[in-house]
Write a protein that holds these residues in place. Structure first.
Motif, short mmCIF file in Angstrom:
data_model
loop_
_atom_site.label_atom_id
_atom_site.label_comp_id
_atom_site.label_asym_id
_atom_site.label_seq_id
_atom_site.Cartn_x
_atom_site.Cartn_y
_atom_site.Cartn_z
N LEU A 62 0.82 -1.20 0.00
CA LEU A 62 0.00 0.00 0.00
C LEU A 62 0.86 1.26 0.00
N THR A 63 0.43 2.25 -0.76
CA THR A 63 1.12 3.53 -0.82
C THR A 63 0.19 4.63 -0.32
N ASP A 64 0.75 5.82 -0.16
CA ASP A 64 -0.08 6.97 0.22
C ASP A 64 -1.18 7.18 -0.82
N ALA A 65 -0.83 7.03 -2.11
CA ALA A 65 -1.81 7.24 -3.18
C ALA A 65 -2.94 6.21 -3.10
N ASP A 66 -2.60 4.97 -2.74
CA ASP A 66 -3.62 3.92 -2.63
C ASP A 66 -4.67 4.27 -1.59
N LEU A 67 -4.27 4.99 -0.56
CA LEU A 67 -5.15 5.24 0.58
C LEU A 67 -5.70 6.65 0.61
N ALA A 68 -5.43 7.40 -0.47
CA ALA A 68 -5.92 8.78 -0.52
C ALA A 68 -7.43 8.79 -0.76
N GLY A 69 -8.11 9.70 -0.12
CA GLY A 69 -9.55 9.82 -0.33
C GLY A 69 -10.21 10.57 0.80
N GLN A 70 -11.45 10.95 0.56
CA GLN A 70 -12.25 11.60 1.59
C GLN A 70 -13.18 10.56 2.17
N ILE B 291 -22.37 5.55 6.93
CA ILE B 291 -23.38 6.26 6.17
C ILE B 291 -24.71 6.23 6.92
N PRO B 292 -25.30 7.40 7.22
CA PRO B 292 -26.61 7.40 7.89
C PRO B 292 -27.67 6.70 7.04
N LYS B 293 -28.65 6.13 7.68
CA LYS B 293 -29.71 5.44 6.95
C LYS B 293 -30.73 6.41 6.35
N LYS B 294 -30.98 7.52 7.03
CA LYS B 294 -32.00 8.44 6.58
C LYS B 294 -31.45 9.39 5.51
N GLU B 295 -32.26 9.60 4.47
CA GLU B 295 -31.79 10.42 3.36
C GLU B 295 -31.51 11.86 3.76
N ASP B 296 -32.32 12.42 4.69
CA ASP B 296 -32.07 13.80 5.07
C ASP B 296 -30.74 13.96 5.80
N GLU B 297 -30.29 12.90 6.48
CA GLU B 297 -28.98 12.93 7.12
C GLU B 297 -27.87 12.72 6.09
N GLN B 298 -28.13 11.86 5.11
CA GLN B 298 -27.14 11.66 4.04
C GLN B 298 -26.92 12.96 3.26
N ALA B 299 -27.98 13.73 3.09
CA ALA B 299 -27.89 14.98 2.33
C ALA B 299 -26.97 15.99 2.99
N LYS B 300 -26.69 15.83 4.27
CA LYS B 300 -25.83 16.78 4.99
C LYS B 300 -24.35 16.47 4.80
N LEU B 301 -24.03 15.29 4.29
CA LEU B 301 -22.63 14.90 4.12
C LEU B 301 -22.02 15.62 2.92
N PRO B 302 -20.69 15.85 2.95
CA PRO B 302 -20.04 16.47 1.79
C PRO B 302 -20.05 15.56 0.57
N SER B 303 -20.07 14.26 0.79
CA SER B 303 -20.19 13.28 -0.29
C SER B 303 -20.67 11.98 0.33
N LEU B 304 -21.13 11.08 -0.53
CA LEU B 304 -21.45 9.73 -0.08
C LEU B 304 -20.29 8.82 -0.50
N GLY B 305 -19.10 9.24 -0.07
CA GLY B 305 -17.88 8.50 -0.39
C GLY B 305 -17.76 7.24 0.44
N TYR B 306 -16.60 6.63 0.35
CA TYR B 306 -16.36 5.41 1.11
C TYR B 306 -16.31 5.72 2.60
N MET C 137 -13.00 1.15 0.40
CA MET C 137 -12.50 1.59 -0.90
C MET C 137 -11.66 0.50 -1.56
N LEU C 138 -10.77 -0.14 -0.79
CA LEU C 138 -9.94 -1.20 -1.34
C LEU C 138 -10.79 -2.40 -1.76
N ALA C 139 -11.83 -2.70 -1.00
CA ALA C 139 -12.70 -3.82 -1.36
C ALA C 139 -13.34 -3.60 -2.73
N GLU C 140 -13.86 -2.39 -2.98
CA GLU C 140 -14.46 -2.12 -4.29
C GLU C 140 -13.40 -2.09 -5.38
#
Length: 335
Positions: A102-110, A115-130, A136-139
Motif C-alpha cells: 500500500l502507498t499513500d496514493a492507494d489510501l488517498a480519499g475523503q 453512512i446514515p440510513k435516513k436520506e435527510d442525514e445523508q444529504a448533509k454529508l459532503p459526499s457519499l464517499g467510502y 475503498m480497497l474492497a471495491e
C-alpha cells in the motif's frame, strides 16, 4: 488490521488502523476457495462478471460460467465441463491473488465514516464517499471487506508500506475517452476498470436470468454482468428502450413520492455524489421516465434483493458497462 479509520482525521493516528474496526464485525464465513477465486478472477477479466469475488461457488459464478460458455459455443450449463475447462485453461497462468504494498496514493480519499440510513442525514454529508479505506480497497478489487479480512488478517494494517493480498483483478489500461469528466476517469481507475472495452450494438437484460448481456451487431455475446431487476412493487419494464444519457458520479434526488416503501413524513432531499449513493458511481438514463441502469452501494446484494424497477449493478460492473455503450444503444428488457 483491515479496520480502517471511520473518518478522515486531521492528524494521523498514532497507530496504523487495522482491517477490523472496533467493535469487530462478524467474522467472515468460512469456505474461501482459491481455486474458485481463480475462476472468478479469470471470468472477471474476460468480461463475464461473477459479481463479488469471494472464492465461493454460488449463483453469480454459475451465471458467469454460463455466459462464458455461450460466448465460446459451449452448452450453457453453468458447470465447468471438459470443454469449458479447456477454454479456461488458456488463462491458467492467471493467479487468484496478488500481493501489493500500500502507498499513500492507494489510501488517498475523503472518508466519511458510517453512512446514515435516513436520506435527510445523508444529504448533509459532503459526499457519499467510502466509509473508510478498507471499503475503498474492497471495491477496487471487486470484493468485500470480509473477503479482504479472510485473505489477510484482522491485524493487517491499512497503512502505507503494509503488504496485503487482494483478488487479482488489477488492470492497466487507463486511456479513457477524452470527453469523460476527469473525476469519472479517476473513478474508473479506482475501480480497476480497463479502458479497453468491446463496443456494444445492443444490450439485453433478462429478468429471469438476472443478467445483463452485451452483444455486437452480429449478435455475438461480448460480456455479461449480474443484475438486480425490479420487484413485485416496481417490476422491470419489459420492452425495448434506449440509453439516452449518462450522469457520471451522480447526485441523487430522493423523492419519496416515487418510492412505495418511503416512510411517512420523509421529505425530498438532494443526496451528494459518491459510491455509497443510491445509484453508485454511474446513472445510464433510459428513454422511460425514472428508469435507468446504475451502480449500488451494496454489491453483495446484486441478484439477491429487489430494486425500484431499475437495473442495478455493482459499481465496477456498471462503470465497465458505461465504456461499452453510448447514447442511442438499444436496451432490450426481457422476462
Amino acid at each position: 488490521m483491515l479496520a480502517a479509520p471511520l473518518a478522515a482525521a486531521p492528524k494521523p493516528p498514532a497507530k496504523a488502523p487495522a482491517m477490523v474496526a472496533k467493535p469487530a464485525p462478524a467474522k467472515p464465513k468460512p469456505g474461501l476457495d482459491l481455486n474458485i477465486m481463480k475462476t472468478q478472477v479469470i471470468l472477471d477479466h474476460l468480461g463475464f462478471s461473477p459479481g463479488v469475488i469471494d472464492g465461493k461457488a454460488g449463483a453469480g459464478l454459475k451465471r458467469a460460467i454460463a455466459g462464458f460458455q455461450k460466448a465460446n459455443g459451449v452448452v450453457a450449463t453453468g458447470e465447468i465441463d471438459q470443454r469449458t475447462g479447456a477454454a479456461l485453461d488458456k488463462f491458467n497462468a492467471t493467479q487468484p491473488v496478488r500481493e501489493l504494498t500500500l502507498t499513500d496514493a492507494d489510501l488517498a480519499g475523503q472518508f466519511v465514516g458510517p453512512i446514515p440510513k435516513k436520506e435527510d442525514e445523508q444529504a448533509k454529508l459532503p459526499s457519499l464517499g467510502y466509509s473508510n479505506p478498507l471499503e475503498m480497497l474492497a471495491e477496487r478489487y471487486h470484493t468485500t471487506n470480509a473477503v479482504l479480512i479472510a485473505l489477510n488478517s484482522p491485524d493487517t494494517p491499512v497503512a502505507p508500506g503494509a503488504r496485503i493480498k487482494v483478488p487479482n483483478v488489477v488492470t492497466g489500461g487507463r486511456a479513457y475517452p477524452a470527453n469523460l469528466p476527469d473525476g469519472y476517469k479517476q473513478t474508473l481507475a479506482g475501480l480497476n476498470v480497463d479502458s479497453s472495452q468491446p463496443q456494444a450494438d445492443h444490450i439485453v437484460v433478462s429478468k429471469g436470468d438476472k443478467t445483463l448481456s452485451v452483444y455486437d451487431a452480429q449478435d455475438k455475446l461480448l460480456a455479461q454482468f449480474p443484475v438486480t431487476t425490479g420487484s413485485s412493487h416496481d417490476p422491470l419494464p419489459i420492452g425495448t428502450w434506449k440509453i439516452q444519457a449518462f450522469d457520471y458520479n451522480p447526485k441523487f434526488h430522493f423523492n419519496p413520492k416515487l418510492f412505495w416503501d418511503a416512510k411517512p413524513g420523509e421529505k425530498s432531499a438532494m443526496l451528494p455524489p459518491g459510491p455509497n449513493g443510491p445509484v453508485g458511481v454511474i446513472w445510464m438514463d433510459l428513454n422511460k421516465p425514472h428508469y435507468g441502469i446504475h451502480g449500488t452501494p451494496m454489491p453483495e446484494n446484486i441478484g439477491r434483493t429487489a430494486s425500484h424497477g431499475c437495473v442495478r449493478m455493482t459499481n465496477w460492473d456498471a462503470a465497465r458497462l458505461s465504456l461499452m455503450v453510448k447514447a442511442g444503444t438499444p436496451a432490450i428488457f426481457q422476462p
